[in-house]
Design an enzyme around this catalytic site. Structure first.
Site, mmCIF file in Angstrom:
data_model
loop_
_atom_site.group_PDB
_atom_site.id
_atom_site.type_symbol
_atom_site.label_atom_id
_atom_site.label_comp_id
_atom_site.label_asym_id
_atom_site.label_seq_id
_atom_site.Cartn_x
_atom_site.Cartn_y
_atom_site.Cartn_z
ATOM 1 N N LYS A 73 0.828 -1.214 0.000
ATOM 2 C CA LYS A 73 0.000 0.000 0.000
ATOM 3 C C LYS A 73 0.862 1.264 0.000
ATOM 4 O O LYS A 73 0.629 2.174 -0.801
ATOM 5 C CB LYS A 73 -0.930 -0.024 1.217
ATOM 6 C CG LYS A 73 -1.977 1.064 1.225
ATOM 7 C CD LYS A 73 -3.005 0.847 2.293
ATOM 8 C CE LYS A 73 -2.502 0.915 3.707
ATOM 9 N NZ LYS A 73 -1.725 -0.178 4.236
ATOM 10 N N THR A 75 3.999 1.449 -0.899
ATOM 11 C CA THR A 75 4.730 1.422 -2.166
ATOM 12 C C THR A 75 3.871 1.998 -3.291
ATOM 13 O O THR A 75 4.350 2.784 -4.121
ATOM 14 C CB THR A 75 5.132 -0.025 -2.500
ATOM 15 O OG1 THR A 75 5.837 -0.577 -1.385
ATOM 16 C CG2 THR A 75 6.015 -0.080 -3.719
ATOM 17 N N ARG A 96 2.366 8.122 6.855
ATOM 18 C CA ARG A 96 2.629 8.095 8.286
ATOM 19 C C ARG A 96 4.097 7.794 8.582
ATOM 20 O O ARG A 96 4.812 7.248 7.746
ATOM 21 C CB ARG A 96 1.761 7.029 8.969
ATOM 22 C CG ARG A 96 0.279 7.322 8.939
ATOM 23 C CD ARG A 96 -0.526 6.138 9.475
ATOM 24 N NE ARG A 96 -0.352 4.968 8.622
ATOM 25 C CZ ARG A 96 -0.642 3.735 8.994
ATOM 26 N NH1 ARG A 96 -1.106 3.496 10.210
ATOM 27 N NH2 ARG A 96 -0.482 2.721 8.165
ATOM 28 N N LYS A 107 7.925 -6.063 10.538
ATOM 29 C CA LYS A 107 7.988 -5.402 9.235
ATOM 30 C C LYS A 107 9.387 -5.077 8.757
ATOM 31 O O LYS A 107 9.705 -5.227 7.591
ATOM 32 C CB LYS A 107 7.144 -4.123 9.247
ATOM 33 C CG LYS A 107 5.659 -4.382 9.450
ATOM 34 C CD LYS A 107 4.804 -3.224 8.996
ATOM 35 C CE LYS A 107 5.160 -1.924 9.647
ATOM 36 N NZ LYS A 107 4.192 -0.863 9.337
ATOM 37 N N ALA A 275 -3.697 1.536 12.479
ATOM 38 C CA ALA A 275 -5.079 1.476 11.989
ATOM 39 C C ALA A 275 -5.882 0.371 12.659
ATOM 40 O O ALA A 275 -7.102 0.405 12.631
ATOM 41 C CB ALA A 275 -5.096 1.277 10.479
ATOM 42 N N PHE A 303 -3.626 -0.567 6.837
ATOM 43 C CA PHE A 303 -4.228 -1.889 6.687
ATOM 44 C C PHE A 303 -5.342 -1.899 5.631
ATOM 45 O O PHE A 303 -5.328 -1.106 4.698
ATOM 46 C CB PHE A 303 -4.712 -2.420 8.033
ATOM 47 C CG PHE A 303 -3.592 -2.689 9.001
ATOM 48 C CD1 PHE A 303 -2.504 -3.475 8.634
ATOM 49 C CD2 PHE A 303 -3.601 -2.149 10.279
ATOM 50 C CE1 PHE A 303 -1.455 -3.724 9.514
ATOM 51 C CE2 PHE A 303 -2.548 -2.393 11.176
ATOM 52 C CZ PHE A 303 -1.485 -3.186 10.781
#
Length: 558
Positions: A73, A75, A96, A107, A275, A303
């Site tokens: 997302k 990216t 963010r 991650k 989120a 998300f």
């Protein structure tokens, strides 16, 4: 064919001095507070000076429910921003900041990937400009002042059993979820049970991301309910006298951070609420400032669309008075296959049937986003293992649902690979068909707001909440908080509260375990299922692979 890692690509970036990036936006060097050569904060004076300008168009990037296969997302957000600039549009992105906890846990980084990244990648994923440290410190100051007030006589008559303000740290640490403080005798205060949340779940984080300016920030901080008396009377942060000092600690953190993409296009990276346990959007001040500086602003919400996009629409847009002109839903062939029942190890093999079966998850998100009155474009984030037949299956499915799916190869090719997506987004946004509205009104009772999200977005049959929770919501309504939106804390992996339930489940229930009043942020947090506001590290944390190499460069951030 071998590909370079994200961090190798980021290291080779041809970064420009941040003053040049600011100049693209019309920001003079004296209005930038530089942090080194490649990042800077934008002054409040400059922000104030552009408020009379007309807003550009806001593009939201969201996604299907995340899977271990990855959706990309951020990216895609970066790739779309670069693509818009490539086709001659005046555009920037707003994303963010990364939390240390997940970076050292699952991650390993959150600045995009491949040739669609924001740099400096290492600093963004670590301490950056210190915003999260400032938020942690401001939160901790309030925690210390509450216990100090009780120790020195408790003039406000706080009931020690009803101190609602927990502590925070920017790390995944399950050992801190439930603790006892003030042990060790009279000089250390009065023992009580409390716990830690991760910094990104702090109400201070949410407040910083929703406040319009420093004055608004201090008012919201003062509105935080920190405890109750034995008569259930709320005690506010301003009663403790902490709001002024907290604002001082957050003074610089309130200013948006300016950085650049690999292609030297401007990006604001500011704020970072999760989120799944918070509202999942970058700061209002960054987004609203960007809208004054560019014709197109691309932002993301964390998300899947059931969490980030829902909160973006129902909380951020409602509070900030902004509205998206178009929404991009990111999907991947790999994730469709996982939703269709394929194991991660088998994703490399062509399986058109599994892709079609897994598209139900995407279809649900398309329907949900459309229900807010905004047009949708699906971005198929390309992976090298995707086959033409699999990509076509996603395109055909989307066409049946009245939206166009565009294959985007930004990870591999940068803006060259996202031109088609950029052109389609401009076409949809410029068509002016958006008629945005939140899916529930302010004056709807709180429990009905929860039910509306559970039934309309999650497709649940019912919300399970005991009398204690329902009565708590009624008490808050009686106290004047009934007009607040609700912020659902739920697993990101499923529409349901069961992370293993993929696809587009129906007939499930949403159990509400706890509700929390965030009076300063201006929403009610609804904790559903087994979701934790303090995550733990996995069996093999990413931190085990993060180190300095012989040249003093950071390794292990993906």
């Amino acid at each position: 064919m071998s590909y370079k890692s994200d961090i190798e690509i980021a290291r080779e970036a041809n970064k420009k001095p941040i003053q040049e990036i600011g100049a693209k936006l019309g920001i003079a060097s004296e209005d930038l507070l530089p942090y080194g050569h490649d990042k800077a904060k934008v002054s409040q004076n400059f922000i104030n000076s552009v408020q009379d300008r007309v807003d550009g168009k806001l593009i939201l990037v969201t996604a299907i429910n995340p899977t271990p296969a990855g959706e990309g997302k951020t990216t895609t957000t970066v790739g779309l921003g670069d693509g818009l600039n490539r086709i001659g549009k005046n555009a920037m992105i707003c994303i963010r900041e990364a939390s240390l906890g997940p970076n050292f846990g699952m991650k390993g980084g959150a600045a995009g990937g491949g040739y669609a990244q924001v740099v400096p990648m290492e600093e963004m994923n670590l301490h950056f400009t210190g915003d999260f440290h400032a938020i942690t410190s401001a939160h901790s100051l309030l925690s210390a002042m509450i216990d100090n007030h009780i120790y020195w006589g408790n003039e406000l008559e706080i009931d020690e059993r009803r101190v609602a303000w927990r502590r925070v740290v920017d790390m995944n640490d399950r050992a801190l979820r439930d603790i006892v403080v003030s042990l060790g005798g009279v000089s250390n205060g009065f023992p009580r049970q409390t716990g830690f949340d991760i910094t990104v779940a702090s109400e201070v984080m949410a407040i910083l991301c929703l406040a319009n300016d420093l004055e608004d920030l201090q008012k919201r901080l003062g509105d935080i309910i920190v405890a109750y008396t034995r008569e259930r009377k709320p005690i506010y942060c301003r009663d403790i006298g902490a709001d002024g000092a907290m604002t001082v600690l957050l003074k610089d953190a309130m200013q948006p951070n300016l950085v650049q993409t690999l292609e030297n296009n401007p990006a604001f990276v500011h704020g970072g609420p999760f989120a799944n346990i918070a509202h999942g959007c970058n700061s209002v001040i960054a987004t609203k400032t960007a809208l004054k500086l560019c014709d197109y602003v691309v932002t993301e919400a964390g998300f899947g669309a059931d969490l980030g996009a829902e909160k973006f629409m129902n909380i951020k847009c409602r509070k900030a008075g902004i509205a998206p002109s178009a929404v991009v839903i990111v999907a991947t062939v790999r994730a469709m296959k996982m939703n269709g029942g394929v194991e991660k190890a088998d994703l490399g093999a062509e399986n058109v049937e599994a892709v079609v079966n897994g598209c139900a998850n995407l279809g649900r998100h398309i329907e949900n986003v459309k229900s807010f009155g905004v047009p949708v474009v699906v971005a198929i984030n390309h992976f090298v293992t995707d086959t033409d037949a699999e990509v076509q299956a996603v395109k055909d499915y989307c066409a049946e649902h009245g939206v166009e799916a565009v294959l985007s190869r930004h990870w591999e090719l940068g803006s060259e690979g996202s031109e088609d997506l950029a052109r389609k987004v401009v076409e949809v946004a410029d068509a002016g068909t958006a008629n945005f509205a939140p899916i529930y009104p302010d004056d709807m009772p709180l429990f009905e707001k929860i039910e509306t999200i559970a039934k309309r977005i999650y497709r649940a049959d019912e919300v399970l909440a005991d009398a204690k929770i329902r009565n708590q919501l009624k008490d808050w309504e009686a106290a004047g908080y009934g007009n607040l939106p609700v912020c659902m804390a739920k697993t990101q992996y499923s529409f349901s509260t069961d992370p293993a339930l993929r696809g587009a489940p129906v007939g499930h229930s949403v159990p509400v375990r706890e509700v929390r009043l965030s009076a300063g942020a201006g929403f009610i947090v609804v904790v559903c299922g087994e979701i934790m506001t303090m995550p733990g590290l996995p069996r093999k944390p990413a931190a085990e692979s993060i180190c300095l190499n012989a040249e003093g460069q950071i390794e292990g951030l993906f």
